[in-house]
Design a protein around this motif. Sequence first.
Motif, PDB file in Angstrom:
ATOM      1  N   TYR A  77     -14.160   6.435  -4.494  1.00 59.28           N
ATOM      2  CA  TYR A  77     -14.146   4.492  -4.381  1.00 59.28           C
ATOM      3  C   TYR A  77     -14.413   3.531  -2.832  1.00 59.28           C
ATOM      4  N   ASP A 110       0.725  -1.588   0.067  1.00 57.40           N
ATOM      5  CA  ASP A 110      -0.558   0.089   0.169  1.00 57.40           C
ATOM      6  C   ASP A 110       0.702   1.131  -0.306  1.00 57.40           C
ATOM      7  N   ARG A 112      -9.589   9.288  -6.836  1.00 59.37           N
ATOM      8  CA  ARG A 112     -10.593   7.588  -7.703  1.00 59.37           C
ATOM      9  C   ARG A 112     -10.902   7.464  -6.309  1.00 59.37           C
ATOM     10  N   LEU A 113      -9.393   6.217  -6.030  1.00 61.23           N
ATOM     11  CA  LEU A 113      -9.393   6.315  -4.497  1.00 61.23           C
ATOM     12  C   LEU A 113     -10.423   6.055  -3.476  1.00 61.23           C
ATOM     13  N   PHE A 150      -4.588   1.629  -8.823  1.00 61.61           N
ATOM     14  CA  PHE A 150      -5.743   1.904  -8.677  1.00 61.61           C
ATOM     15  C   PHE A 150      -6.807   0.359  -8.227  1.00 61.61           C
ATOM     16  N   ARG A 151      -6.095  -0.420  -9.218  1.00 58.26           N
ATOM     17  CA  ARG A 151      -6.710  -2.138  -8.383  1.00 58.26           C
ATOM     18  C   ARG A 151      -6.291  -3.029  -7.368  1.00 58.26           C
ATOM     19  N   TYR A 158      -4.696  -1.142  -5.082  1.00 59.16           N
ATOM     20  CA  TYR A 158      -4.812  -0.830  -3.501  1.00 59.16           C
ATOM     21  C   TYR A 158      -6.587  -0.589  -3.355  1.00 59.16           C
ATOM     22  N   LYS A 159      -7.696  -1.028  -4.454  1.00 64.42           N
ATOM     23  CA  LYS A 159      -8.833  -1.528  -4.024  1.00 64.42           C
ATOM     24  C   LYS A 159      -8.903  -2.340  -3.374  1.00 64.42           C
TER      25      LYS A 159
END
Length: 320
Positions: free
Chosen positions: A293, A231, A289-290, A252-253, A255-256
């Motif tokens: 989300y 992270d 974006r994160l 992003f993927r 971290y998501k």
Amino acid sequence: MVLRRRSYVFALVLLEFLAAGRAQTVPPITTDSTEEQIRQTVGTARMGKKLTPKVWPNGARVAVCLSFDVDNELLQRANPLPVPLSVGEYGATTGLPRILDLLDRRQVPATFFIPAMTLMLHPEIAPSILQRHQHEIGVHGWIHEFWPSIADAAEEQRLFTRSIDYLTKATGKRPVGVRAPGSGFSPHTFDLIRKAGFLYDSSLLAADEPYEIVSNGQPSGVIELPISEIDNDYVYYGETANGALPSPDALFRIYKAEFDLAFEERTMFILTQHPHVSGHRSRIVVLDRLVAYIQSKPGVWFATMEQVANYVKQPAAASH
Ligand SMILES: [Zn+2]
């Protein structure tokens, strides 16, 4: 005179060499080590009691800490030339202002670990963070020095105290949290943190949830809010997009997925970013974006690390 001067320099170099040698005070674990020696070697700062509460404040199911290591130019200590320095300077001129704007827009708090000399080079940084009245500033060394390389405990203590004092003066508040520069703990570091009365550390990586640090078999009362290399932005992007995975979308993927399981497991999610790395245009968009989300999920508690540590410390929070 010249000769004398030379021998003086030689003596200094020799002293440094000896001091560097002294820094290697941790004996390696070998096949000859006894069980007791192995236990002692690993015992400085271990995971103790898990401190994830039954429920986070306001019934939230996960705590989220956004943390930023404001290293800037100080990662170029060994090669302080204009071009590499400017890579770090970007963090102050552009990266950090963008991050602060993002946090304002999303109305979320964050924790900033800042080497004292970053604040000296950029005196505007501390006020720009503090005027938001929702962020925290924690210790991150004097010049981002690597503590295991410091010759002795007294010198490490001196730098540590100096860093705390500098931040206290610059922010008007004594810091309560620390993140070791480069995640470097010497054999003395944990003792210094404990004796300085810190509420929490955020340098170790032994779990995905808060825990109490046990030192040489004894519960220390110091809370660990552990980080994860997964992270962190640095390993992927590197200093100048020369890291392992310079794709913001791929990050992003990752971290998501990390957040999603923290949400599922009702623990916590700590993101570690560097303004001079993640403050760039294509990357800040992904960070935004994160956060959007994460905000789209019900039951998320965004907090500073100080708030999380204070919360898990109360007996009423009672871990599960
Ligand atoms: Zn750092």
